[in-house]
Write a protein that holds these residues in place. Structure first.
Motif, short mmCIF file in Angstrom:
data_model
loop_
_atom_site.label_atom_id
_atom_site.label_comp_id
_atom_site.label_asym_id
_atom_site.label_seq_id
_atom_site.Cartn_x
_atom_site.Cartn_y
_atom_site.Cartn_z
N ILE A 68 52.86 15.66 47.09
CA ILE A 68 52.04 15.84 48.30
C ILE A 68 52.48 14.94 49.45
O ILE A 68 52.60 15.38 50.59
N VAL B 175 41.97 12.87 53.24
CA VAL B 175 43.43 12.74 53.23
C VAL B 175 43.90 13.16 51.84
O VAL B 175 43.45 12.61 50.83
N PRO B 176 44.80 14.15 51.75
CA PRO B 176 45.11 14.80 50.46
C PRO B 176 45.60 13.90 49.33
O PRO B 176 45.40 14.22 48.18
N TRP B 177 46.25 12.80 49.62
CA TRP B 177 46.83 11.98 48.55
C TRP B 177 45.98 10.76 48.19
O TRP B 177 46.33 9.99 47.31
N VAL C 134 52.34 11.46 60.91
CA VAL C 134 51.56 12.45 60.16
C VAL C 134 52.04 13.83 60.64
O VAL C 134 51.94 14.16 61.82
N VAL C 135 52.59 14.60 59.74
CA VAL C 135 53.24 15.87 60.07
C VAL C 135 52.29 16.83 60.79
O VAL C 135 52.65 17.45 61.79
N THR C 136 51.07 16.96 60.31
CA THR C 136 50.15 17.95 60.87
C THR C 136 49.63 17.60 62.26
O THR C 136 49.30 18.50 63.02
N THR C 137 49.57 16.31 62.58
CA THR C 137 49.02 15.90 63.89
C THR C 137 50.07 15.36 64.83
O THR C 137 49.86 15.32 66.05
N ARG D 238 55.17 15.78 52.14
CA ARG D 238 54.85 16.97 52.94
C ARG D 238 53.94 16.62 54.11
O ARG D 238 53.80 17.41 55.04
N HIS D 239 53.31 15.43 54.06
CA HIS D 239 52.34 15.04 55.08
C HIS D 239 52.79 13.86 55.94
O HIS D 239 52.27 13.69 57.05
N LEU D 240 53.69 13.03 55.43
CA LEU D 240 54.14 11.86 56.18
C LEU D 240 55.66 11.85 56.30
O LEU D 240 56.36 12.16 55.34
N PHE E 29 45.45 11.07 60.74
CA PHE E 29 45.37 12.33 60.03
C PHE E 29 44.34 13.28 60.66
O PHE E 29 44.27 14.45 60.34
#
Length: 132
Positions: free
Chosen positions: A59, A41-43, A91-94, A62-64, A129
């Motif tokens: 970061i 998880v990036p952060w 979660v933006v990506t999923t 951009r993801h949540l 994620f």
């Protein structure tokens, strides 16, 4: 109102307003920071400088995407504070939900946050994620 409570309340005011660019101003140049969880998880992870804190606040949004974020109680004891709450985020990506109670631990010295540690359902976050 104590300095510690004022700084913690400002932290949550800025977070709630989506004012992530100004969040690093609340932190000391050197910080003891830890967000536990899956390294994928990036952060997630340790940070020790205000610049690294700024990277986190760049970061994270951009993801949540927050759907719900509530503080139930803030307990202050001198320089230390613990905020208890609940969050529900996408979660933006999923597109999956990350839902968790949380406790955030702060230490405030000379008007700046010197320690920030989060306690949340990191397994649920990793699942949302898509890394476990």
């Amino acid at each position: 109102m104590s300095e510690t409570r004022a700084v913690v309340e400002e932290f949550f005011h800025r977070a709630g307003a989506g004012d992530f660019a100004r969040m690093p101003e609340l932190f000391a140049e050197e910080v003891d920071w830890d967000v536990y969880g899956a390294e994928e998880v990036p952060w997630i992870g340790r940070r020790t400088t205000r610049a690294e804190v700024a990277d986190f606040f760049d970061i994270l949004p951009r993801h949540l995407k927050a759907e719900e974020f509530g503080i139930h109680q803030v307990v202050v004891d001198g320089e230390d504070a613990v905020a208890l709450g609940y969050m529900r985020q996408v979660v933006v990506t999923t597109g999956d939900l990350f839902v968790s109670p949380f406790a955030f631990r702060f230490t405030v010295q000379n008007g700046l946050i010197t320690r920030y540690v989060t306690y949340e359902d990191s397994l649920n976050l990793a699942r949302a994620f898509g890394v476990v």
